[in-house]
Every structure is written in C-alpha cells, then in structure tokens.
Design an enzyme around this catalytic site. Sequence first.
Site, PDB file in Angstrom:
ATOM      1  N   GLY A  55      46.200  35.958  28.571  1.00 57.73           N
ATOM      2  CA  GLY A  55      45.012  35.918  27.726  1.00 57.73           C
ATOM      3  C   GLY A  55      43.774  36.135  28.562  1.00 57.73           C
ATOM      4  O   GLY A  55      43.786  36.860  29.554  1.00 57.73           O
TER       5      GLY A  55
ATOM      6  N   GLN B 108      41.903  34.106  30.675  1.00 59.10           N
ATOM      7  CA  GLN B 108      42.012  33.720  32.081  1.00 59.10           C
ATOM      8  C   GLN B 108      43.163  34.444  32.763  1.00 59.10           C
ATOM      9  O   GLN B 108      43.061  34.826  33.938  1.00 59.10           O
ATOM     10  CB  GLN B 108      42.189  32.205  32.196  1.00 59.10           C
ATOM     11  CG  GLN B 108      40.926  31.396  31.963  1.00 59.10           C
ATOM     12  CD  GLN B 108      39.889  31.587  33.064  1.00 59.10           C
ATOM     13  OE1 GLN B 108      40.203  31.945  34.195  1.00 59.10           O
ATOM     14  NE2 GLN B 108      38.635  31.343  32.723  1.00 59.10           N
TER      15      GLN B 108
ATOM     16  N   ARG C 250      56.058  36.301  26.800  1.00 57.58           N
ATOM     17  CA  ARG C 250      57.064  36.686  25.823  1.00 57.58           C
ATOM     18  C   ARG C 250      56.700  38.042  25.223  1.00 57.58           C
ATOM     19  O   ARG C 250      55.534  38.432  25.237  1.00 57.58           O
ATOM     20  CB  ARG C 250      57.161  35.614  24.735  1.00 57.58           C
ATOM     21  CG  ARG C 250      57.703  34.291  25.256  1.00 57.58           C
ATOM     22  CD  ARG C 250      57.636  33.190  24.235  1.00 57.58           C
ATOM     23  NE  ARG C 250      58.277  31.974  24.727  1.00 57.58           N
ATOM     24  CZ  ARG C 250      58.311  30.830  24.086  1.00 57.58           C
ATOM     25  NH1 ARG C 250      57.712  30.723  22.907  1.00 57.58           N
ATOM     26  NH2 ARG C 250      58.922  29.781  24.602  1.00 57.58           N
TER      27      ARG C 250
ATOM     28  N   GLU D 148      48.111  23.665  24.136  1.00 58.89           N
ATOM     29  CA  GLU D 148      49.083  23.181  23.153  1.00 58.89           C
ATOM     30  C   GLU D 148      50.437  23.884  23.257  1.00 58.89           C
ATOM     31  O   GLU D 148      51.423  23.434  22.669  1.00 58.89           O
ATOM     32  CB  GLU D 148      48.528  23.325  21.729  1.00 58.89           C
ATOM     33  CG  GLU D 148      48.296  24.749  21.272  1.00 58.89           C
ATOM     34  CD  GLU D 148      46.937  25.320  21.667  1.00 58.89           C
ATOM     35  OE1 GLU D 148      46.581  26.388  21.143  1.00 58.89           O
ATOM     36  OE2 GLU D 148      46.239  24.699  22.493  1.00 58.89           O
TER      37      GLU D 148
ATOM     38  N   HIS E  23      43.478  23.881  33.902  1.00 60.59           N
ATOM     39  CA  HIS E  23      42.965  22.735  33.143  1.00 60.59           C
ATOM     40  C   HIS E  23      44.001  21.631  33.271  1.00 60.59           C
ATOM     41  O   HIS E  23      45.210  21.888  33.243  1.00 60.59           O
ATOM     42  CB  HIS E  23      42.741  23.111  31.679  1.00 60.59           C
ATOM     43  CG  HIS E  23      42.180  22.002  30.829  1.00 60.59           C
ATOM     44  ND1 HIS E  23      41.227  21.108  31.291  1.00 60.59           N
ATOM     45  CD2 HIS E  23      42.441  21.635  29.542  1.00 60.59           C
ATOM     46  CE1 HIS E  23      40.927  20.251  30.326  1.00 60.59           C
ATOM     47  NE2 HIS E  23      41.653  20.546  29.260  1.00 60.59           N
TER      48      HIS E  23
ATOM     49  N   GLY F  35      37.167  34.021  31.042  1.00 58.93           N
ATOM     50  CA  GLY F  35      37.886  35.032  31.798  1.00 58.93           C
ATOM     51  C   GLY F  35      37.151  36.334  32.012  1.00 58.93           C
ATOM     52  O   GLY F  35      37.193  36.907  33.104  1.00 58.93           O
TER      53      GLY F  35
ATOM     54  N   GLU G 147      15.381  29.961  13.290  1.00 57.18           N
ATOM     55  CA  GLU G 147      14.790  28.831  14.010  1.00 57.18           C
ATOM     56  C   GLU G 147      15.830  27.878  14.601  1.00 57.18           C
ATOM     57  O   GLU G 147      15.568  27.244  15.622  1.00 57.18           O
ATOM     58  CB  GLU G 147      13.848  28.056  13.073  1.00 57.18           C
ATOM     59  CG  GLU G 147      12.663  28.860  12.576  1.00 57.18           C
ATOM     60  CD  GLU G 147      11.812  29.426  13.702  1.00 57.18           C
ATOM     61  OE1 GLU G 147      11.758  28.822  14.797  1.00 57.18           O
ATOM     62  OE2 GLU G 147      11.199  30.492  13.492  1.00 57.18           O
TER      63      GLU G 147
END
Length: 335
Positions: free
Chosen positions: A25, A27, A47, A82, A106, A132, A225
């Site tokens: 993805g 990163q 995958r 997750e 992380h 990334g 604003e």
Amino acid sequence: MKTYYEQDANVGLLQGKTVAVIGYGSQGHAQAQNLRDSGVEVVVGVRPGKSFEVAKADGFKVMSVSEAVRTAQVVQMLLPDEQQAHVYKAEVEENLREGQMLLFSHGFNIHFGQINPPSYVDVAMVAPKSPGHLVRRVFQEGNGVPALVAVHQDATGTALHVALAYAKGVGCTRAGVIETTFQEETETDLFGEQAVLCGGVTALVKAGFETLTEGGYRPEIAYFECLHELKLIVDLMYEGGLTNMRHSISDTAEFGDYVTGSRIVTDETKKEMKRVLTEIQQGEFAKKWILENQAGRPTYNAMKKAEQNHQLEKVGEELREMMSWIHAPKELVKK
C-alpha cells in the site's frame, strides 16, 4: 532524546540480505522502492490482487507472504493494523527462523499483544512520520522524512543496528531518527489521531460549520471559514509552529485566538482528553477496534456512511469544483 543521523547508520548491514516488504500500500510501495534505490535486495509479499499487480509492474519480485518470509532475513509488516494478526498467524509465524528481524512501522499489534513473535527473532520498528507518497517523493528529491525507531526484542544483539540500517535505506536518517519504545509510539500515535489530528479536528470543523449554518449563514460561507481556510493555518503551524502562524495572521485574528480559544477547548475538554488517553493506555480502544473488525465493522460502516452524508461534505464537493488548483483524487486511497 537520542536521535540518529546518516553517520550513525550503516546500510551495508543489509547487503547480502533480502528484505521482505509485506503489503504494498502507501507505506509498502514507498519503503520498498526507497530500499531498492539504496541498493537493498527487496521482495514483496502480497496476496493476488491489485497490490500484487502494482508491485509486479513496479519491477519487484512478488510472491506469497509465506514465500517472502522464507526468502528474507528482514520482514517488514506493512499491512493495515487490523489485518496483521491474521496474516501473521496464517503465513508468517510458522516460517520465521532464528536470527530474522520482524519489523513494523506502527506498534499496535506488538504493544497490544495481537502478535507475539518467538524469542529467537529480533523485533523492531521503523516508523516514518509521513504518509507513503511523501516518504517516496522526499527521498527522490535527495532528502528524507523523520522517523521513530524502537527495539522490542533483541535476540541477535544487533537489532538496533539493523533497524537503523533499514531506516537509512528508506532515507529517514537524512532527516533524523528518534529512538522511542513500542508503547510510547503506539499510545501517542493513537491519542494524536483520536483527540487532535482526526477526531478532534473533524469534530471542531463540523461544530463550527453547524453553528454558522444554524445561525442563518449560508453553508458555502461557513465551509470557507471553518474548513477551506484550515489548510492555510495548518501550513503556517507546520512550517514554524504556533508563533509563526500567529505572526502571519492579522492582529484581529491573533487577539481572537488568545481570548476565545480556551473557551472552546476548555478544562473539561482536557479532562476528556485524559480519559481518552487512559482508555488507550489500558487497551480499551484496542479491544473495541479488534472486536469491531471481528463483527464485520457494523458501527464503523454506519458512522462512516453518516459522516459522508453530512451537509459539510456535500457543500465542499460543490465548492471544490470551482477550485481548479485542487486536484481531488479520482479514487480515495488510504495514505
């Protein structure tokens, strides 16, 4: 605060080794390409699907996660939080061998016990403090983004050195790599997202927008604003802190900042922030998020749909059509 720079890291420690980037993805693609440009042998474990094809088109040797783990000496887990625990159990754990390094960007799954690596592998973290696309772009410009580094488990005695070599390969030692812990990175990252950067800011923007529209002002003016001009202010803070921002705005705006800000973010707000932090520290948020995913995300999906249908979003979509300099993405992607 211990900070490491170019002279403190040796990317040569990765020579003769293969790094497996698990996930391709935001990163994943950035870190994999930066490492390759730094002379590191990289394979991508994903995958079959869109990410598989993109990584292949980018010239990487792409394989299953299991095969990538068996091939590599350093395994960087760059899947969404997750998804990591399931993939780790199904495809990573049984293929780990003595002396390998398991890396993260992380600390969520390690800190909250969703992944429990065997004692014979190093476990460390290199966490670039940018999305990334910036990690990649800044590297290509000859610079780097700052990062955090942490060692959770040092089976070989060289975990920190190898993690710093990885950070250098990604380009982060050009800017500086700050030493931390998995606990500190995880808890502060979650708190920042929830109380300030995402949850706090979006709630503030919506409340301001609703206050103006309920007061009889046109939604388009309220949008300008309360949301559109936010970027102008944040950019000033990003470049030089609060003082730079206040120096750059009008005296009227600055005075309003001083006398009104504390009426909006009150002592009660700070008390609630402390409660949020406690929930994070005690693992309550992690448990809630894990259970939400196990249940198929009913609350997440319902809240996401409701937020997307807010009047603010509809008005903003129309107004951004007037702004040719804003290049809205054709497809929303996770950064």
